[in-house]
Design a protein around this motif. Structure first.
Motif, PDB file in Angstrom:
ATOM      1  N   THR A 103       0.842  -1.183   0.000  1.00 15.46           N
ATOM      2  CA  THR A 103       0.000   0.000   0.000  1.00 15.46           C
ATOM      3  C   THR A 103       0.882   1.240   0.000  1.00 15.46           C
ATOM      4  O   THR A 103       2.014   1.207   0.499  1.00 15.46           O
ATOM      5  CB  THR A 103      -0.953  -0.017   1.222  1.00 15.46           C
ATOM      6  N   CYS A 104       0.394   2.320  -0.590  1.00 14.07           N
ATOM      7  CA  CYS A 104       1.156   3.564  -0.650  1.00 14.07           C
ATOM      8  C   CYS A 104       1.102   4.239   0.721  1.00 14.07           C
ATOM      9  O   CYS A 104       0.003   4.529   1.224  1.00 14.07           O
ATOM     10  CB  CYS A 104       0.580   4.474  -1.723  1.00 14.07           C
ATOM     11  N   SER A 105       2.255   4.478   1.330  1.00 17.61           N
ATOM     12  CA  SER A 105       2.245   5.050   2.684  1.00 17.61           C
ATOM     13  C   SER A 105       1.822   6.517   2.679  1.00 17.61           C
ATOM     14  O   SER A 105       1.161   6.971   3.605  1.00 17.61           O
ATOM     15  CB  SER A 105       3.606   4.872   3.365  1.00 17.61           C
ATOM     16  N   GLN A 106       2.160   7.259   1.622  1.00 21.53           N
ATOM     17  CA  GLN A 106       1.711   8.658   1.569  1.00 21.53           C
ATOM     18  C   GLN A 106       0.190   8.745   1.528  1.00 21.53           C
ATOM     19  O   GLN A 106      -0.415   9.547   2.224  1.00 21.53           O
ATOM     20  CB  GLN A 106       2.258   9.380   0.328  1.00 21.53           C
ATOM     21  N   CYS A 107      -0.417   7.907   0.690  1.00 21.33           N
ATOM     22  CA  CYS A 107      -1.876   7.932   0.585  1.00 21.33           C
ATOM     23  C   CYS A 107      -2.506   7.413   1.873  1.00 21.33           C
ATOM     24  O   CYS A 107      -3.518   7.936   2.335  1.00 21.33           O
ATOM     25  CB  CYS A 107      -2.343   7.105  -0.613  1.00 21.33           C
ATOM     26  N   PHE A 108      -1.885   6.402   2.472  1.00 23.21           N
ATOM     27  CA  PHE A 108      -2.428   5.830   3.704  1.00 23.21           C
ATOM     28  C   PHE A 108      -2.475   6.869   4.818  1.00 23.21           C
ATOM     29  O   PHE A 108      -3.457   6.999   5.544  1.00 23.21           O
ATOM     30  CB  PHE A 108      -1.600   4.627   4.150  1.00 23.21           C
ATOM     31  N   ARG A 131      -0.059   2.072 -12.031  1.00 21.83           N
ATOM     32  CA  ARG A 131       0.345   3.466 -12.196  1.00 21.83           C
ATOM     33  C   ARG A 131      -0.069   4.247 -10.969  1.00 21.83           C
ATOM     34  O   ARG A 131      -1.202   4.141 -10.506  1.00 21.83           O
ATOM     35  CB  ARG A 131      -0.325   4.057 -13.443  1.00 21.83           C
ATOM     36  N   HIS A 132       0.863   5.004 -10.440  1.00 27.31           N
ATOM     37  CA  HIS A 132       0.560   5.788  -9.256  1.00 27.31           C
ATOM     38  C   HIS A 132       1.471   7.009  -9.245  1.00 27.31           C
ATOM     39  O   HIS A 132       2.380   7.119 -10.061  1.00 27.31           O
ATOM     40  CB  HIS A 132       0.760   4.919  -8.003  1.00 27.31           C
ATOM     41  N   ASN A 133       1.208   7.925  -8.314  1.00 30.25           N
ATOM     42  CA  ASN A 133       1.980   9.166  -8.259  1.00 30.25           C
ATOM     43  C   ASN A 133       3.477   8.893  -8.110  1.00 30.25           C
ATOM     44  O   ASN A 133       3.877   8.045  -7.320  1.00 30.25           O
ATOM     45  CB  ASN A 133       1.531   9.999  -7.061  1.00 30.25           C
ATOM     46  N   GLY A 135       7.147   9.097  -6.859  1.00 26.67           N
ATOM     47  CA  GLY A 135       7.736   9.441  -5.571  1.00 26.67           C
ATOM     48  C   GLY A 135       6.967   8.902  -4.380  1.00 26.67           C
ATOM     49  O   GLY A 135       7.443   8.997  -3.255  1.00 26.67           O
ATOM     50  N   HIS A 136       5.799   8.348  -4.609  1.00 34.55           N
ATOM     51  CA  HIS A 136       5.082   7.750  -3.482  1.00 34.55           C
ATOM     52  C   HIS A 136       5.716   6.408  -3.125  1.00 34.55           C
ATOM     53  O   HIS A 136       6.070   5.628  -3.990  1.00 34.55           O
ATOM     54  CB  HIS A 136       3.589   7.577  -3.821  1.00 34.55           C
ATOM     55  N   ILE A 137       5.867   6.186  -1.830  1.00 36.08           N
ATOM     56  CA  ILE A 137       6.601   5.010  -1.367  1.00 36.08           C
ATOM     57  C   ILE A 137       5.627   3.960  -0.835  1.00 36.08           C
ATOM     58  O   ILE A 137       4.705   4.274  -0.082  1.00 36.08           O
ATOM     59  CB  ILE A 137       7.597   5.413  -0.266  1.00 36.08           C
TER      60      ILE A 137
END
Ligand SMILES: [Ca+2]
Ligand SMILES: [Ca+2]
Ligand SMILES: [Zn+2]
Ligand SMILES: [Zn+2]
Length: 206
Positions: A103-108, A131-133, A135-137
Protein backbone atom coordinates in the motif's frame (compact mmCIF):
# COMPACT_ATOMS: atom_id res chain seq x y z
CA UNK A 1 -7.24 -17.50 1.43
CA UNK A 2 -6.60 -20.30 3.91
CA UNK A 3 -5.11 -17.80 6.35
CA UNK A 4 -8.22 -15.61 6.24
CA UNK A 5 -10.40 -18.68 6.63
CA UNK A 6 -8.57 -19.59 9.83
CA UNK A 7 -8.73 -16.01 11.09
CA UNK A 8 -12.47 -15.92 10.38
CA UNK A 9 -13.02 -19.13 12.35
CA UNK A 10 -11.06 -17.80 15.31
CA UNK A 11 -12.86 -14.46 15.09
CA UNK A 12 -16.26 -16.14 15.11
CA UNK A 13 -15.42 -18.37 18.08
CA UNK A 14 -14.56 -15.28 20.11
CA UNK A 15 -17.67 -13.31 19.22
CA UNK A 16 -20.11 -12.61 22.06
CA UNK A 17 -23.38 -14.58 21.70
CA UNK A 18 -25.23 -11.51 20.55
CA UNK A 19 -22.84 -10.94 17.65
CA UNK A 20 -22.97 -14.62 16.76
CA UNK A 21 -26.71 -14.11 16.42
CA UNK A 22 -26.04 -11.09 14.20
CA UNK A 23 -23.84 -13.23 11.98
CA UNK A 24 -26.61 -15.82 11.74
CA UNK A 25 -29.09 -13.04 11.01
CA UNK A 26 -26.92 -11.72 8.14
CA UNK A 27 -26.69 -15.23 6.75
CA UNK A 28 -30.46 -15.70 6.84
CA UNK A 29 -30.90 -12.29 5.26
CA UNK A 30 -28.58 -13.27 2.42
CA UNK A 31 -30.38 -16.59 1.99
CA UNK A 32 -33.34 -15.21 0.08
CA UNK A 33 -34.87 -18.54 -0.95
CA UNK A 34 -34.37 -19.96 2.57
CA UNK A 35 -32.71 -23.19 1.51
CA UNK A 36 -29.98 -22.83 4.12
CA UNK A 37 -27.20 -21.97 1.67
CA UNK A 38 -26.05 -18.98 -0.35
CA UNK A 39 -25.88 -19.24 -4.12
CA UNK A 40 -24.04 -16.81 -6.40
CA UNK A 41 -27.18 -14.77 -7.15
CA UNK A 42 -27.93 -14.31 -3.45
CA UNK A 43 -24.30 -13.35 -2.82
CA UNK A 44 -24.28 -10.75 -5.60
CA UNK A 45 -27.68 -9.31 -4.56
CA UNK A 46 -26.55 -9.00 -0.95
CA UNK A 47 -23.32 -7.16 -1.75
CA UNK A 48 -24.99 -4.88 -4.30
CA UNK A 49 -27.57 -3.83 -1.74
CA UNK A 50 -24.90 -2.01 0.29
CA UNK A 51 -22.92 -0.81 -2.73
CA UNK A 52 -20.04 -3.15 -2.02
CA UNK A 53 -17.67 -4.20 -4.77
CA UNK A 54 -18.95 -7.49 -6.10
CA UNK A 55 -16.23 -9.99 -6.94
CA UNK A 56 -17.57 -13.24 -8.39
CA UNK A 57 -14.04 -14.68 -8.03
CA UNK A 58 -14.28 -14.16 -4.28
CA UNK A 59 -17.42 -16.29 -4.20
CA UNK A 60 -15.47 -19.13 -5.80
CA UNK A 61 -12.75 -18.78 -3.19
CA UNK A 62 -15.24 -18.67 -0.33
CA UNK A 63 -16.84 -21.87 -1.62
CA UNK A 64 -14.21 -24.13 -0.08
CA UNK A 65 -15.81 -27.47 -1.00
CA UNK A 66 -16.62 -26.20 -4.50
CA UNK A 67 -20.29 -27.25 -4.48
CA UNK A 68 -21.45 -23.91 -5.88
CA UNK A 69 -23.08 -22.63 -2.68
CA UNK A 70 -21.90 -21.23 0.65
CA UNK A 71 -22.94 -22.96 3.84
CA UNK A 72 -22.80 -21.06 7.12
CA UNK A 73 -19.14 -21.92 7.83
CA UNK A 74 -18.09 -20.74 4.38
CA UNK A 75 -20.21 -17.59 4.58
CA UNK A 76 -18.74 -16.66 7.95
CA UNK A 77 -15.49 -15.87 6.12
CA UNK A 78 -17.35 -13.26 4.07
CA UNK A 79 -18.92 -11.89 7.25
CA UNK A 80 -15.44 -11.58 8.78
CA UNK A 81 -14.04 -9.87 5.69
CA UNK A 82 -16.86 -7.32 5.75
CA UNK A 83 -16.85 -6.74 9.50
CA UNK A 84 -13.09 -6.35 9.83
CA UNK A 85 -12.85 -3.99 6.87
CA UNK A 86 -10.69 -6.63 5.21
CA UNK A 87 -12.44 -6.26 1.86
CA UNK A 88 -9.43 -4.81 0.06
CA UNK A 89 -8.90 -5.11 -3.66
CA UNK A 90 -5.82 -4.69 -5.86
CA UNK A 91 -6.21 -1.35 -7.64
CA UNK A 92 -4.50 -2.77 -10.68
CA UNK A 93 -5.82 -6.30 -11.34
CA UNK A 94 -8.91 -6.02 -9.09
CA UNK A 95 -8.33 -9.29 -7.25
CA UNK A 96 -9.25 -9.67 -3.60
CA UNK A 97 -6.16 -9.19 -1.42
CA UNK A 98 -6.27 -12.26 0.80
CA UNK A 99 -2.71 -12.14 2.11
CA UNK A 100 0.25 -9.77 2.05
CA UNK A 101 -0.02 -6.79 -0.27
CA UNK A 102 1.53 -3.35 -0.77
CA UNK A 103 0.00 0.00 0.00
CA UNK A 104 1.16 3.56 -0.65
CA UNK A 105 2.25 5.05 2.68
CA UNK A 106 1.71 8.66 1.57
CA UNK A 107 -1.88 7.93 0.59
CA UNK A 108 -2.43 5.83 3.70
CA UNK A 109 -1.29 8.54 6.10
CA UNK A 110 -2.88 11.38 4.16
CA UNK A 111 -5.47 13.04 6.38
CA UNK A 112 -7.34 14.52 3.43
CA UNK A 113 -10.59 12.56 3.12
CA UNK A 114 -10.59 12.89 -0.64
CA UNK A 115 -7.42 10.80 -0.87
CA UNK A 116 -8.16 7.09 -0.68
CA UNK A 117 -5.64 4.37 0.03
CA UNK A 118 -3.83 2.78 -2.91
CA UNK A 119 -3.35 -0.97 -2.54
CA UNK A 120 -1.79 -3.44 -4.98
CA UNK A 121 -1.16 -7.18 -4.90
CA UNK A 122 2.41 -8.53 -4.72
CA UNK A 123 2.36 -9.58 -8.38
CA UNK A 124 1.29 -6.16 -9.63
CA UNK A 125 3.73 -4.42 -7.30
CA UNK A 126 6.66 -6.69 -8.16
CA UNK A 127 5.90 -6.57 -11.88
CA UNK A 128 5.36 -2.79 -11.69
CA UNK A 129 1.95 -3.38 -13.22
CA UNK A 130 0.32 -0.29 -11.79
CA UNK A 131 0.35 3.47 -12.20
CA UNK A 132 0.56 5.79 -9.26
CA UNK A 133 1.98 9.17 -8.26
CA UNK A 134 5.74 9.50 -8.76
CA UNK A 135 7.74 9.44 -5.57
CA UNK A 136 5.08 7.75 -3.48
CA UNK A 137 6.60 5.01 -1.37
CA UNK A 138 4.98 1.63 -0.83
CA UNK A 139 5.26 -0.77 2.05
CA UNK A 140 3.59 -4.10 2.76
CA UNK A 141 0.58 -4.27 5.04
CA UNK A 142 2.40 -6.01 7.90
CA UNK A 143 5.16 -3.42 7.92
CA UNK A 144 2.51 -0.72 7.82
CA UNK A 145 0.84 -2.13 10.90
CA UNK A 146 4.14 -2.03 12.87
CA UNK A 147 5.01 1.43 11.55
CA UNK A 148 1.55 2.70 12.46
CA UNK A 149 2.18 1.70 16.04
CA UNK A 150 5.60 3.33 16.26
CA UNK A 151 4.34 6.40 14.41
CA UNK A 152 1.56 6.77 16.96
CA UNK A 153 3.90 6.33 19.88
CA UNK A 154 6.50 8.65 18.42
CA UNK A 155 4.04 11.48 17.76
CA UNK A 156 3.98 14.32 20.31
CA UNK A 157 0.93 13.99 22.56
CA UNK A 158 -1.01 16.84 20.96
CA UNK A 159 -0.58 15.23 17.56
CA UNK A 160 -1.61 11.75 18.60
CA UNK A 161 -5.33 12.24 18.26
CA UNK A 162 -4.72 13.31 14.70
CA UNK A 163 -2.49 10.32 14.01
CA UNK A 164 -5.07 7.99 15.54
CA UNK A 165 -7.83 9.50 13.44
CA UNK A 166 -5.76 8.89 10.33
CA UNK A 167 -5.20 5.32 11.46
CA UNK A 168 -8.92 4.83 12.02
CA UNK A 169 -9.63 6.08 8.53
CA UNK A 170 -7.07 3.73 7.06
CA UNK A 171 -7.92 0.87 9.39
CA UNK A 172 -9.02 -1.39 6.61
CA UNK A 173 -5.75 -1.10 4.74
CA UNK A 174 -3.78 -3.01 7.30
CA UNK A 175 -6.61 -5.39 8.02
CA UNK A 176 -6.68 -4.21 11.60
CA UNK A 177 -9.79 -4.81 13.62
CA UNK A 178 -11.10 -2.07 15.89
CA UNK A 179 -10.00 -4.04 18.95
CA UNK A 180 -6.40 -3.81 17.72
CA UNK A 181 -6.75 -0.07 17.53
CA UNK A 182 -8.12 0.07 21.04
CA UNK A 183 -4.86 -1.58 22.06
CA UNK A 184 -2.94 1.25 20.43
CA UNK A 185 -5.12 3.83 22.19
CA UNK A 186 -4.45 2.18 25.52
CA UNK A 187 -0.72 2.42 24.97
CA UNK A 188 -1.08 6.13 24.36
CA UNK A 189 -2.97 6.45 27.61
CA UNK A 190 0.08 4.99 29.31
CA UNK A 191 2.05 7.97 28.02
CA UNK A 192 4.80 5.86 26.52
CA UNK A 193 7.47 7.68 24.53
CA UNK A 194 6.17 11.22 24.55
CA UNK A 195 9.39 12.54 23.03
CA UNK A 196 9.92 14.13 19.68
CA UNK A 197 11.02 10.92 18.02
CA UNK A 198 10.24 10.26 14.41
CA UNK A 199 9.90 7.02 12.59
CA UNK A 200 12.97 6.37 10.46
CA UNK A 201 11.26 4.15 7.98
CA UNK A 202 10.02 4.32 4.46
CA UNK A 203 6.56 4.27 5.90
CA UNK A 204 6.90 7.21 8.24
CA UNK A 205 4.13 9.76 8.43
CA UNK A 206 4.68 12.59 5.97
CA1 LIG B 1 -30.24 -19.78 -0.68
CA1 LIG C 1 -19.77 -24.77 -0.47
ZN1 LIG D 1 -2.88 -7.01 -8.73
ZN1 LIG E 1 0.11 7.37 -2.98
Amino acid sequence: MEEIRRAAGAYYENLPDEEKRNARFSFNEMDKNKDGKINLDEYVAYLKKDNNTVLPSLFTELDKDGNGTLDFDEAIVLYYIMQSGRAIICQSCKTFLAGAYFTCSQCFFNDDDSVSTFDVCCDCYGGKKFRHNDGHIFCDNYTLLCRSRSATQAAPIQKRTKVLNILKKGLQVAGITSSDLEGISTDIGDGIGDGEGSSKSNCSIM
